[in-house]
Motif scaffolding. Sequence first.
Motif, PDB file in Angstrom:
ATOM      1  N   SER A  26      15.812  41.591 -24.897  1.00  0.00           N
ATOM      2  CA  SER A  26      15.685  40.155 -24.642  1.00  0.00           C
ATOM      3  C   SER A  26      16.626  39.350 -25.533  1.00  0.00           C
ATOM      4  O   SER A  26      16.806  38.151 -25.332  1.00  0.00           O
ATOM      5  N   MET A  27      17.211  40.003 -26.537  1.00  0.00           N
ATOM      6  CA  MET A  27      18.036  39.365 -27.567  1.00  0.00           C
ATOM      7  C   MET A  27      17.243  38.344 -28.379  1.00  0.00           C
ATOM      8  O   MET A  27      17.817  37.485 -29.043  1.00  0.00           O
ATOM      9  N   THR A  28      15.943  38.472 -28.321  1.00  0.00           N
ATOM     10  CA  THR A  28      15.054  37.667 -29.162  1.00  0.00           C
ATOM     11  C   THR A  28      14.161  38.658 -29.884  1.00  0.00           C
ATOM     12  O   THR A  28      13.028  38.917 -29.487  1.00  0.00           O
ATOM     13  N   ARG A  66       9.370  42.216 -21.162  1.00  0.00           N
ATOM     14  CA  ARG A  66      10.176  43.440 -21.179  1.00  0.00           C
ATOM     15  C   ARG A  66       9.448  44.547 -21.948  1.00  0.00           C
ATOM     16  O   ARG A  66       9.489  45.722 -21.553  1.00  0.00           O
ATOM     17  N   TYR A  67       8.816  44.185 -23.022  1.00  0.00           N
ATOM     18  CA  TYR A  67       8.028  45.138 -23.812  1.00  0.00           C
ATOM     19  C   TYR A  67       6.961  45.798 -22.932  1.00  0.00           C
ATOM     20  O   TYR A  67       6.804  47.024 -22.918  1.00  0.00           O
ATOM     21  N   ARG A  68       6.230  44.978 -22.161  1.00  0.00           N
ATOM     22  CA  ARG A  68       5.210  45.497 -21.253  1.00  0.00           C
ATOM     23  C   ARG A  68       5.824  46.457 -20.239  1.00  0.00           C
ATOM     24  O   ARG A  68       5.275  47.538 -19.967  1.00  0.00           O
ATOM     25  N   ASP A  69       6.979  46.100 -19.682  1.00  0.00           N
ATOM     26  CA  ASP A  69       7.613  46.958 -18.676  1.00  0.00           C
ATOM     27  C   ASP A  69       8.007  48.310 -19.267  1.00  0.00           C
ATOM     28  O   ASP A  69       7.890  49.353 -18.602  1.00  0.00           O
ATOM     29  N   ARG A  93      -1.482  40.233 -26.571  1.00  0.00           N
ATOM     30  CA  ARG A  93      -2.715  40.391 -25.797  1.00  0.00           C
ATOM     31  C   ARG A  93      -2.507  40.042 -24.326  1.00  0.00           C
ATOM     32  O   ARG A  93      -3.086  40.666 -23.437  1.00  0.00           O
ATOM     33  N   GLN A  94      -1.661  39.064 -24.074  1.00  0.00           N
ATOM     34  CA  GLN A  94      -1.355  38.704 -22.688  1.00  0.00           C
ATOM     35  C   GLN A  94      -0.630  39.841 -21.984  1.00  0.00           C
ATOM     36  O   GLN A  94      -0.885  40.136 -20.806  1.00  0.00           O
ATOM     37  N   ALA A  95       0.307  40.484 -22.692  1.00  0.00           N
ATOM     38  CA  ALA A  95       1.069  41.584 -22.092  1.00  0.00           C
ATOM     39  C   ALA A  95       0.204  42.829 -21.890  1.00  0.00           C
ATOM     40  O   ALA A  95       0.389  43.563 -20.921  1.00  0.00           O
ATOM     41  N   LEU A  96      -0.748  43.055 -22.796  1.00  0.00           N
ATOM     42  CA  LEU A  96      -1.562  44.274 -22.770  1.00  0.00           C
ATOM     43  C   LEU A  96      -3.029  43.891 -22.902  1.00  0.00           C
ATOM     44  O   LEU A  96      -3.646  44.064 -23.960  1.00  0.00           O
TER      45      LEU A  96
END
Length: 404
Positions: free
Chosen positions: A191-193, A221-224, A253-256
């Motif tokens: 993500s470059m962040t 992206r982490y979740r993917d 928490r939102q992602a996982l």
Amino acid sequence: MVRHPLPVRLFNGAGPALRRLPLDLLSLSPDRLIATAVRRAALDDFGPADFETGLAVLTRSAERDARLTTIGRLALRQHILSALNTLLLEEDHRRRRAVEADQAEIRPLVIMGLPRSGTTLLHRLLALMPGARGLAYWEVRNPIRPRGRDRRRQQARRQLALLDLLAPGFQAMHRVAADDPEECWFLLDSSMTSAAFWLTAPVYGYLDWFLEQDQSAGYARYRDHLLRFSAERAAERLVLKAPIHTLNPGLLRQALPRATIIQTHRDPVACVNSANSLMREMQGAVTDHVDRPRLGRANLDLLSRATARCMADRSGWRDDPVIDVHYDDLVADPLRVVGEILTRSGEAFSAEHERRVRRYLLNDPASPPGSHRYRSSDFDLRDDEIRQAFTGYLEQFPRLVERI
């Protein structure tokens, strides 16, 4: 300051001459980096262009702030190229096939907390659970298999061998091996962040920018990435850790949503000073001009912001599912702590897991007590000043104050 071996000093000294040659070897130009990544991956679709701002800020900060050696430029350049390569592979993967795993079925154990608060020890003990999967260093650095021959493990080993040469004290502070479980924060790089770039080089301008950004895209992206890893070995439960999640537990928490989140806690004075010491060693590999007071202030700001944001996020949750672990408890009785975490996360502490933990603790090659020394004054800080920056956190966890 580390005095590098003569061949390293000679190579660094050749940097100005090398940069005058018409080569991309040392270029940190965003356009050239993108072109190099496209050529190496034989892919040209990065998807949405939202990464370009972060890339521009990072490379500009590297040129203005970091005073990189020749090897330092190569190291940061390779880190960026790895992130761009991952981004290209993400888009290629997305076009060719959907992620097979169902997000609702992913139930990882995720450890967060201040750096140097026991996250690594706890991560490696939990990853010993039968049926668990702790992502190895070589996997998180380059999380998607490339087209053609897969050389990711060999690349990771060469990278760590170079790190041993340039920062010989690093392994005594944080042992890293290509096949050992490692922090998952590198999965945010594409993500470059990502704060991982701050670990590589003293990019102060980038760090300031990073702290003001909405990092939702990085966590998507982490979740993917985790969906892909889960699809590869669906029967195994992922065990993850990254102190940087403390900055964004709401996004985590939102992602996982079905993750078990564990937060470790330790005296912030020890955490800040130990993190500064580790960062000084790491950044000393890429620059001959580590500004200790500036480094200390930057990390104090980063870590105090992280704990404040973490406490704010947690206070806003109707149910706070986070399992809190104190460093002193973990060090005093790791078997009890591991057992309690597993019980609360719906797992059994099997006899086999206990045997593995005991064997690991008996043979743990971590540095002996006292080998890693650090003080607030090394970075022009004071203990009371650090504690003041963490006032809200210490009020929430007063036990830390009692043990100072």
